[in-house]
Each structure stands twice: as C-alpha cells, then as structure tokens.
Design an enzyme around this catalytic site. Structure first.
Site, PDB file in Angstrom:
ATOM      1  N   SER A 138     116.321 -51.527   9.409  1.00 38.35           N
ATOM      2  CA  SER A 138     117.690 -51.004   9.496  1.00 38.35           C
ATOM      3  C   SER A 138     118.541 -51.678   8.434  1.00 38.35           C
ATOM      4  O   SER A 138     118.237 -52.804   8.007  1.00 38.35           O
ATOM      5  CB  SER A 138     118.278 -51.326  10.875  1.00 38.35           C
ATOM      6  OG  SER A 138     119.674 -51.109  10.894  1.00 38.35           O
ATOM      7  N   TYR A 151     120.379 -57.703  17.250  1.00 35.08           N
ATOM      8  CA  TYR A 151     119.785 -56.458  16.725  1.00 35.08           C
ATOM      9  C   TYR A 151     119.486 -56.610  15.228  1.00 35.08           C
ATOM     10  O   TYR A 151     118.362 -56.366  14.779  1.00 35.08           O
ATOM     11  CB  TYR A 151     120.700 -55.254  16.969  1.00 35.08           C
ATOM     12  CG  TYR A 151     120.122 -53.993  16.349  1.00 35.08           C
ATOM     13  CD1 TYR A 151     118.930 -53.445  16.843  1.00 35.08           C
ATOM     14  CD2 TYR A 151     120.726 -53.377  15.246  1.00 35.08           C
ATOM     15  CE1 TYR A 151     118.370 -52.315  16.253  1.00 35.08           C
ATOM     16  CE2 TYR A 151     120.171 -52.252  14.664  1.00 35.08           C
ATOM     17  CZ  TYR A 151     118.993 -51.724  15.168  1.00 35.08           C
ATOM     18  OH  TYR A 151     118.421 -50.606  14.581  1.00 35.08           O
TER      19      TYR A 151
HETATM   20  N1  LIG Z   1     119.850 -44.234  14.709  1.00 37.43           N
HETATM   21  C1  LIG Z   1     120.176 -45.170  13.847  1.00 37.43           C
HETATM   22  O1  LIG Z   1     121.349 -45.259  13.413  1.00 37.43           O
HETATM   23  C2  LIG Z   1     119.144 -46.115  13.343  1.00 37.43           C
HETATM   24  C3  LIG Z   1     117.988 -46.433  14.046  1.00 37.43           C
HETATM   25  N2  LIG Z   1     117.103 -47.344  13.525  1.00 37.43           N
HETATM   26  C4  LIG Z   1     115.857 -47.677  14.209  1.00 37.43           C
HETATM   27  O2  LIG Z   1     115.034 -46.526  14.240  1.00 37.43           O
HETATM   28  C5  LIG Z   1     114.167 -46.565  15.371  1.00 37.43           C
HETATM   29  C6  LIG Z   1     114.295 -45.274  16.152  1.00 37.43           C
HETATM   30  O3  LIG Z   1     115.624 -45.153  16.599  1.00 37.43           O
HETATM   31  P1  LIG Z   1     116.322 -43.761  16.922  1.00 37.43           P
HETATM   32  O4  LIG Z   1     115.384 -42.656  16.747  1.00 37.43           O
HETATM   33  O5  LIG Z   1     117.597 -43.742  16.192  1.00 37.43           O
HETATM   34  O6  LIG Z   1     116.686 -44.015  18.468  1.00 37.43           O
HETATM   35  P2  LIG Z   1     116.336 -43.196  19.805  1.00 37.43           P
HETATM   36  O7  LIG Z   1     116.998 -43.940  20.903  1.00 37.43           O
HETATM   37  O8  LIG Z   1     116.664 -41.764  19.630  1.00 37.43           O
HETATM   38  O9  LIG Z   1     114.750 -43.366  19.925  1.00 37.43           O
HETATM   39  C7  LIG Z   1     114.172 -44.613  20.211  1.00 37.43           C
HETATM   40  C8  LIG Z   1     112.719 -44.428  20.600  1.00 37.43           C
HETATM   41  O10 LIG Z   1     112.166 -45.726  20.868  1.00 37.43           O
HETATM   42  C9  LIG Z   1     111.433 -45.663  22.086  1.00 37.43           C
HETATM   43  N3  LIG Z   1     111.400 -46.950  22.754  1.00 37.43           N
HETATM   44  C10 LIG Z   1     112.431 -47.777  23.052  1.00 37.43           C
HETATM   45  N4  LIG Z   1     111.992 -48.852  23.730  1.00 37.43           N
HETATM   46  C11 LIG Z   1     110.647 -48.696  23.871  1.00 37.43           C
HETATM   47  C12 LIG Z   1     109.628 -49.467  24.491  1.00 37.43           C
HETATM   48  N5  LIG Z   1     109.879 -50.633  25.116  1.00 37.43           N
HETATM   49  N6  LIG Z   1     108.350 -49.010  24.449  1.00 37.43           N
HETATM   50  C13 LIG Z   1     108.071 -47.856  23.830  1.00 37.43           C
HETATM   51  N7  LIG Z   1     108.992 -47.070  23.217  1.00 37.43           N
HETATM   52  C14 LIG Z   1     110.262 -47.504  23.256  1.00 37.43           C
HETATM   53  C15 LIG Z   1     112.150 -44.594  22.912  1.00 37.43           C
HETATM   54  O11 LIG Z   1     111.222 -43.985  23.819  1.00 37.43           O
HETATM   55  P3  LIG Z   1     111.190 -44.202  25.403  1.00 37.43           P
HETATM   56  O12 LIG Z   1     112.582 -44.499  25.848  1.00 37.43           O
HETATM   57  O13 LIG Z   1     110.628 -42.922  25.928  1.00 37.43           O
HETATM   58  O14 LIG Z   1     110.249 -45.347  25.578  1.00 37.43           O
HETATM   59  C16 LIG Z   1     112.542 -43.586  21.843  1.00 37.43           C
HETATM   60  O15 LIG Z   1     111.509 -42.660  21.628  1.00 37.43           O
HETATM   61  C17 LIG Z   1     114.557 -47.824  16.152  1.00 37.43           C
HETATM   62  O16 LIG Z   1     113.658 -48.854  15.802  1.00 37.43           O
HETATM   63  C18 LIG Z   1     115.962 -48.133  15.648  1.00 37.43           C
HETATM   64  O17 LIG Z   1     116.268 -49.488  15.752  1.00 37.43           O
HETATM   65  C19 LIG Z   1     117.311 -47.950  12.321  1.00 37.43           C
HETATM   66  C20 LIG Z   1     118.427 -47.673  11.612  1.00 37.43           C
HETATM   67  C21 LIG Z   1     119.416 -46.719  12.033  1.00 37.43           C
HETATM   68  O1  LIG Z   2     120.193 -49.605  12.918  1.00 41.22           O
HETATM   69  C1  LIG Z   2     121.133 -48.880  13.073  1.00 41.22           C
HETATM   70  C2  LIG Z   2     122.193 -48.660  12.107  1.00 41.22           C
HETATM   71  S1  LIG Z   2     123.530 -49.627  12.450  1.00 41.22           S
HETATM   72  O2  LIG Z   2     124.133 -49.183  13.747  1.00 41.22           O
HETATM   73  O3  LIG Z   2     123.132 -51.028  12.577  1.00 41.22           O
HETATM   74  O4  LIG Z   2     124.476 -49.441  11.324  1.00 41.22           O
END
Ligand SMILES: NC(=O)C1=CN([C@@H]2O[C@H](COP(=O)(O)OP(=O)(O)OC[C@H]3O[C@@H](n4cnc5c(N)ncnc54)[C@H](OP(=O)(O)O)[C@@H]3O)[C@@H](O)[C@H]2O)C=CC1
Ligand SMILES: O=CCS(=O)(=O)O
Length: 251
Positions: A138, A151
């Site tokens: 991120s 985070y």
């Molecule tokens: N959206 C944003 O602004 C950004 C996101 N990210 C990163 O990208 C990745 C995906 O995020 P995003 O798609 O936005 O978020 P979402 O919340 O839409 O998706 C997150 C996914 O992670 C899974 N997950 C969470 N905890 C667990 C666990 N303990 N075991 C297995 N699966 C898990 C969830 O599935 P379930 O709950 O079914 O287990 C879900 O499918 C993350 O690592 C996030 O930190 C990075 C930068 C920016």
């Molecule tokens: O990882 C997610 C993007 S932000 O919320 O940290 O800007």
C-alpha cells in the site's frame, strides 16, 4: 494452463483479479473466509475455467499449510500467488486504538501473508521461470499519515519482505512484486470503520478513486510480463490523489 492462487478473493482486488485471470483462461485457486461468496464466484467463473475454492483464514498457519499440501494435481504447481488478503482497522489516532485491532492487522497482513508464502514457495519454485508472487502492499507502507500507525507498518513489512524474498529467490526464476495502491473503492473502508457505510461513502464521494478492476489489471499485467522482467514495486494512485504537506504542532 497457468494456475493462480488468490487470497482474499471474496471482495475488492481479489475478486476483480479472479475475474481478470479467468477472462484470460487461467485456472484459479480462490480463498477467503466467506464461503458463500466463494461459492458464488465459483458458480460465476467455473463456467469459463477450472476453479478450486478454499475457505481459509490466512492467520491459521496449519490450515494454510494443509490447504496447499492438499491441492489436487490439476491445481499444481503454481504460476502465480496473489497475496491479497488483508485489512486496515482503527482509523483513529494510535493512542485511542484497541490493542486487539493492532493484533488483527499484524496477524492478517504480516503473519497471514507469511503463512501463505511459506506454504506456496515450493510450488512456485517448481514452476520456476515465469512464476510470480504478487504482494498487495500500500502507499501506506511508504508514506506516513495520521491514523496509519500499525496498518502502514504492516505494509512496510510487505515491501521489505518482497525485496528480501527477491534476493533469496534469485536463480529460481520466481519473480516477486509489491503492488502498492493508493485510494481504491472496495469494502476496505467499510471494514476499517467496522461497517460504517456513511463514512465509507463519504471518503470516496466527490473524487475519482481507483476501482478494484484497475488494480486487477495491474496484477494481471505484472503476472504476465515476459519471464525476464521483474517489477519490484508498483505504486498506483488515482490521478486525483497526491501527498500532503507536513503537519506542524504550533503554540
Ligand atoms: N482499497 C484500498 O484503498 C487499498 C487496499 N490495499 C490492500 O489490498 C488488499 C485487498 O484489499 P481490498 O480489496 O481493498 O479490501 P476488501 O475488504 O474489499 O477485501 C479484502 C479481502 O481480504 C480478505 N481477508 C481479510 N482478512 C482475511 C483473513 N484473516 N483470512 C483470509 N482472507 C481475509 C477478505 O475476505 P474474507 O472477509 O471473506 O476473509 C476480502 O476478500 C488488502 O491487503 C489491502 O490492505 C492496499 C492499498 C489500497
Ligand atoms: O492501503 C490503503 C490505502 S490508504 O487508505 O492507506 O491510503
């Protein structure tokens, strides 16, 4: 057919990536904790490609190791691992955070990612040239901001782990990339605010955040580059997002 394993495929980047890889004919191993969402995705994508879904909490090292060890022969070795499962919690300042939330982020974003990587490494090395590990970091892992505390620190781990893995995997053909998105509209903020839909809507209102499909396209791009190219880190922001000035505490 190439095979991708995607963690956190039930939402956001993971689900969009599953759709992107399926459109290109890849076989898919899709994991997450919400079985009903995995079933729906299998129903949708199983018409196009081979899909194996595994209900899996990445924090459970034993379950992760068992799941990877039990992959059927048509889902191994692996061409690509997308280490995507992750979350942010507790947007408030560090001094107001519940310690449990810090532990959950560390257990998921660091321990979970390490669990999956450790289990999958032999299957990626078996593929060798052309294989890749794509870690979801991120901008928060690189640039500090208020409320980023643990985070951002977990995502800094992801960045450095990516580079250190590259050093150890040199000569195996396996590539490793840290994709570091900025603001993207997924369920991320809903999770971070513990279900506050209004707060999530407010964050994305009046601007143009990245969409899950934008990041899925980057993930697919990195995974399908010629074998001799490794992108170490790919930072992707919406055009309408940039850095801010330093904050100063004044009398
Ligand atoms: N959206 C944003 O602004 C950004 C996101 N990210 C990163 O990208 C990745 C995906 O995020 P995003 O798609 O936005 O978020 P979402 O919340 O839409 O998706 C997150 C996914 O992670 C899974 N997950 C969470 N905890 C667990 C666990 N303990 N075991 C297995 N699966 C898990 C969830 O599935 P379930 O709950 O079914 O287990 C879900 O499918 C993350 O690592 C996030 O930190 C990075 C930068 C920016
Ligand atoms: O990882 C997610 C993007 S932000 O919320 O940290 O800007």
């Amino acid at each position: 057919m190439p095979i991708a394993m995607i963690t956190g495929a039930t939402s956001g980047f993971g689900r969009a990536s599953a759709r992107r890889f399926a459109a290109a004919g890849w076989s898919l191993i899709l994991t997450g904790r919400r079985t009903e969402r995995l079933d729906a995705l299998k129903q949708e994508l199983g018409k196009q490609v081979d899909v194996l879904t595994i209900t899996l909490d990445v924090r459970d090292a034993e379950a992760v190791a068992d799941a990877v060890a039990s992959l059927p022969s048509n889902f191994r070795p692996l061409t690509c691992l997308v280490n995507n499962a992750g979350l942010a919690l507790a947007p408030e300042p560090a001094q107001k955070v519940d310690l449990k939330d810090w532990h959950t982020m560390i257990d998921t974003n660091i321990t979970g990612l390490v669990n999956v990587t450790h289990a999958a490494l032999p299957l990626l090395i078996e593929t060798g040239a052309g294989a890749s590990i794509i870690n979801l970091g991120s901008v928060a892992g690189h640039w500090p901001y208020p409320g980023g505390h643990v985070y951002g620190a977990t995502k800094a781990f992801v960045e450095q782990f990516t580079y250190n893995l590259r050093c150890d995997l040199l000569g195996t053909g396996v590539r490793v990339t840290d994709i570091a998105p900025g603001m993207a509209e997924t369920e991320f903020t809903l999770v971070r605010t513990k279900g506050d839909q209004a707060a999530s809507d407010k964050l994305y209102r009046g601007t143009t955040p990245l969409q899950a499909e934008d990041i899925a396209e980057q993930i697919y791009y990195v995974a399908t580059l010629p074998d001799h190219i490794n992108i170490n880190r790919l930072e992707v922001m919406p055009t309408r997002q940039a850095w801010s000035a330093f904050n100063i505490d004044r009398d």
